[in-house]
Design an enzyme around this catalytic site. Structure first.
Site, PDB file in Angstrom:
ATOM      1  N   SER A  39      41.081  21.559  65.637  1.00 21.60           N
ATOM      2  CA  SER A  39      41.651  21.559  64.280  1.00 21.60           C
ATOM      3  C   SER A  39      42.467  20.308  64.038  1.00 21.60           C
ATOM      4  O   SER A  39      43.400  20.014  64.793  1.00 21.60           O
ATOM      5  CB  SER A  39      42.601  22.745  64.090  1.00 21.60           C
ATOM      6  OG  SER A  39      41.917  23.934  64.196  1.00 21.60           O
ATOM      7  N   HIS A  70      37.809  21.985  59.885  1.00 24.51           N
ATOM      8  CA  HIS A  70      36.676  21.942  60.812  1.00 24.51           C
ATOM      9  C   HIS A  70      35.434  21.543  60.029  1.00 24.51           C
ATOM     10  O   HIS A  70      34.856  22.348  59.305  1.00 24.51           O
ATOM     11  CB  HIS A  70      36.447  23.304  61.450  1.00 24.51           C
ATOM     12  CG  HIS A  70      37.542  23.721  62.364  1.00 24.51           C
ATOM     13  ND1 HIS A  70      37.462  23.567  63.726  1.00 24.51           N
ATOM     14  CD2 HIS A  70      38.746  24.254  62.116  1.00 24.51           C
ATOM     15  CE1 HIS A  70      38.582  24.001  64.267  1.00 24.51           C
ATOM     16  NE2 HIS A  70      39.378  24.429  63.319  1.00 24.51           N
ATOM     17  N   HIS A  92      35.210  29.990  65.782  1.00 26.72           N
ATOM     18  CA  HIS A  92      36.210  30.737  66.557  1.00 26.72           C
ATOM     19  C   HIS A  92      35.825  32.220  66.637  1.00 26.72           C
ATOM     20  O   HIS A  92      35.113  32.716  65.766  1.00 26.72           O
ATOM     21  CB  HIS A  92      37.586  30.618  65.894  1.00 26.72           C
ATOM     22  CG  HIS A  92      38.091  29.213  65.806  1.00 26.72           C
ATOM     23  ND1 HIS A  92      37.639  28.320  64.866  1.00 26.72           N
ATOM     24  CD2 HIS A  92      38.993  28.545  66.559  1.00 26.72           C
ATOM     25  CE1 HIS A  92      38.249  27.156  65.041  1.00 26.72           C
ATOM     26  NE2 HIS A  92      39.077  27.261  66.061  1.00 26.72           N
ATOM     27  N   TYR A  94      37.567  34.679  65.892  1.00 31.94           N
ATOM     28  CA  TYR A  94      38.077  35.448  64.742  1.00 31.94           C
ATOM     29  C   TYR A  94      37.195  35.317  63.505  1.00 31.94           C
ATOM     30  O   TYR A  94      37.394  36.039  62.531  1.00 31.94           O
ATOM     31  CB  TYR A  94      39.522  35.038  64.402  1.00 31.94           C
ATOM     32  CG  TYR A  94      39.720  33.576  64.076  1.00 31.94           C
ATOM     33  CD1 TYR A  94      39.285  33.038  62.866  1.00 31.94           C
ATOM     34  CD2 TYR A  94      40.353  32.738  64.975  1.00 31.94           C
ATOM     35  CE1 TYR A  94      39.464  31.694  62.579  1.00 31.94           C
ATOM     36  CE2 TYR A  94      40.536  31.394  64.703  1.00 31.94           C
ATOM     37  CZ  TYR A  94      40.088  30.884  63.507  1.00 31.94           C
ATOM     38  OH  TYR A  94      40.257  29.550  63.231  1.00 31.94           O
ATOM     39  N   GLU A  95      36.222  34.416  63.548  1.00 33.70           N
ATOM     40  CA  GLU A  95      35.321  34.304  62.395  1.00 33.70           C
ATOM     41  C   GLU A  95      34.303  35.441  62.372  1.00 33.70           C
ATOM     42  O   GLU A  95      33.593  35.619  61.381  1.00 33.70           O
ATOM     43  CB  GLU A  95      34.631  32.935  62.392  1.00 33.70           C
ATOM     44  CG  GLU A  95      35.619  31.827  62.046  1.00 33.70           C
ATOM     45  CD  GLU A  95      35.038  30.434  62.183  1.00 33.70           C
ATOM     46  OE1 GLU A  95      34.147  30.086  61.411  1.00 33.70           O
ATOM     47  OE2 GLU A  95      35.484  29.704  63.088  1.00 33.70           O
ATOM     48  N   ALA A 122      44.357  22.666  68.685  1.00 31.93           N
ATOM     49  CA  ALA A 122      45.739  22.727  68.216  1.00 31.93           C
ATOM     50  C   ALA A 122      46.350  23.972  68.860  1.00 31.93           C
ATOM     51  O   ALA A 122      45.684  25.002  68.963  1.00 31.93           O
ATOM     52  CB  ALA A 122      45.765  22.848  66.698  1.00 31.93           C
ATOM     53  N   MET A 219      43.750  29.749  69.758  1.00 31.72           N
ATOM     54  CA  MET A 219      42.681  30.710  69.453  1.00 31.72           C
ATOM     55  C   MET A 219      41.297  30.145  69.755  1.00 31.72           C
ATOM     56  O   MET A 219      40.318  30.540  69.130  1.00 31.72           O
ATOM     57  CB  MET A 219      42.744  31.096  67.967  1.00 31.72           C
ATOM     58  CG  MET A 219      44.088  31.635  67.513  1.00 31.72           C
ATOM     59  SD  MET A 219      44.094  31.938  65.740  1.00 31.72           S
ATOM     60  CE  MET A 219      45.863  32.093  65.419  1.00 31.72           C
ATOM     61  N   SER A 220      41.213  29.242  70.702  1.00 34.42           N
ATOM     62  CA  SER A 220      39.895  28.624  70.972  1.00 34.42           C
ATOM     63  C   SER A 220      39.781  28.244  72.439  1.00 34.42           C
ATOM     64  O   SER A 220      40.548  28.712  73.273  1.00 34.42           O
ATOM     65  CB  SER A 220      39.732  27.381  70.091  1.00 34.42           C
ATOM     66  OG  SER A 220      40.606  26.359  70.506  1.00 34.42           O
ATOM     67  N   ASN A 243      53.087  23.190  66.643  1.00 34.96           N
ATOM     68  CA  ASN A 243      54.198  24.000  66.103  1.00 34.96           C
ATOM     69  C   ASN A 243      54.886  24.674  67.283  1.00 34.96           C
ATOM     70  O   ASN A 243      54.292  24.803  68.360  1.00 34.96           O
ATOM     71  CB  ASN A 243      53.655  25.080  65.144  1.00 34.96           C
ATOM     72  CG  ASN A 243      52.584  25.939  65.794  1.00 34.96           C
ATOM     73  OD1 ASN A 243      51.415  25.542  65.894  1.00 34.96           O
ATOM     74  ND2 ASN A 243      52.974  27.104  66.270  1.00 34.96           N
ATOM     75  N   HIS A 255      49.043  27.511  58.768  1.00 35.26           N
ATOM     76  CA  HIS A 255      47.925  26.649  59.185  1.00 35.26           C
ATOM     77  C   HIS A 255      48.089  25.223  58.654  1.00 35.26           C
ATOM     78  O   HIS A 255      47.699  24.262  59.328  1.00 35.26           O
ATOM     79  CB  HIS A 255      46.603  27.269  58.698  1.00 35.26           C
ATOM     80  CG  HIS A 255      45.376  26.541  59.152  1.00 35.26           C
ATOM     81  ND1 HIS A 255      45.057  26.358  60.490  1.00 35.26           N
ATOM     82  CD2 HIS A 255      44.377  25.926  58.462  1.00 35.26           C
ATOM     83  CE1 HIS A 255      43.924  25.671  60.587  1.00 35.26           C
ATOM     84  NE2 HIS A 255      43.493  25.405  59.372  1.00 35.26           N
TER      85      HIS A 255
END
Ligand code: HPA
Length: 281
Positions: A39, A70, A92, A94-95, A122, A219-220, A243, A255
């Site tokens: 990201s 992306h 990802h 979550y998609e 990220a 998350m990846s 962050n 995000h």
């Protein structure tokens, strides 16, 4: 069980389409490294010399990412003097859909014979004293996604029970560490916890992750590393800390902040990847 031959057939079809484009640019040479741009880190693509750009939609069966930041294309060209395959945009967990989708490109890289995968992402900083805008080399990971890309019947030549002791390749990590030092960059090294997402974590979850030994959270990356190891691809991964993880500060996450902060680390990140790739065996 019908989906098993389908996955491998789809992988081979996509590999054939990509191989044809690689033939145009690299005279048929196999890229030395596949590079996954996380990201906000797609700017690395601009460093790839004379790239041939292949939108994912031109590649049969290739899952298309849906997240802002992306882009969704492959770049074939040279980086650090080496032939590379850049991947801007990834899917990802979550998609939605099966975890197979997330690692489709890893299986294609294996079908093409690419020996090394350099991943980036990220991530939220958990470790005290680490700050947004800094980079972290992933030394090891915690798979807390609740799933595995290897669930189900074995696909292609993948190992049923891959060893993850050296999932994050010690030799490649040593090169990246030394490169950062030669470039005068600060590069942390630590444990990346992979969560399923898409919600950011709660402060209580971050306290849990800290207690479990995580230094950063995202998350990846982990599904791809697992699939890559099952296929014999060596992996190295760098997180851009974007962050403070939830609850570290008394303020919310979003995000946009994640994408914005990648700009701080972008120049260092790009130099680090290009120079490391130049030095890879
Ligand atoms: N948590 C999970 N994923 C992330 C974060 C985070 O704080 N920052 C960037 N990706």
């Amino acid at each position: 069980m019908t989906h098993v031959p389908d996955i491998q057939a789809a992988v081979e079809a996509a590999a054939a389409a990509l191989r044809a484009r690689i033939g145009d640019r690299l005279d048929g040479a196999v890229p030395d490294v596949a590079i996954t741009m996380g990201s906000g880190l797609g700017g690395l693509g601009e460093e790839i010399e004379d790239p041939v750009r292949v939108p994912y939609e031109d590649l049969p069966g290739w899952p298309r990412p849906t997240v802002i930041g992306h882009a969704g294309h492959a770049l074939i060209g040279a980086l650090g003097g080496r032939p590379v395959l850049g991947l801007s945009g990834r899917v990802h967990l979550y998609e939605g859909g099966p975890p197979d989708r997330v690692v489709f490109y890893v299986r294609v890289a294996a079908a093409l014979g690419i020996p090394v995968l350099f991943l980036s992402n990220a991530a939220g900083a958990i470790r005290d004293g680490w700050h947004p805008g800094e980079l972290m080399l992933i030394a090891d990971h915690l798979n807390l996604t609740g799933t595995s890309p290897l669930f189900g019947p074995v696909v292609g030549t993948e190992n049923r029970f891959p060893d993850l002791t050296f999932a994050h390749d010690p030799r490649l990590r040593a090169i990246v560490r030394e490169t950062a030092s030669d470039l005068g960059q600060t590069l942390h090294e630590g444990v990346y916890a992979a969560m399923h997402g898409p919600a950011f974590e709660t402060p209580a979850e971050i306290r849990m992750l800290r207690a479990l030994g995580a230094d950063a959270v995202g998350m990846s990356t982990v599904p791809e590393v697992i699939a890559a190891r099952a296929l014999g691809i060596r992996c190295v991964a760098v997180s851009c800390l974007t962050n403070y993880a939830a609850g570290v500060l008394d303020e919310p996450l979003n995000h946009e902040e994640v994408l914005e902060t990648t700009k701080l680390a972008r120049a260092d990140f790009q130099r680090l990847v290009a120079e490391s790739v130049r030095r890879f065996p």
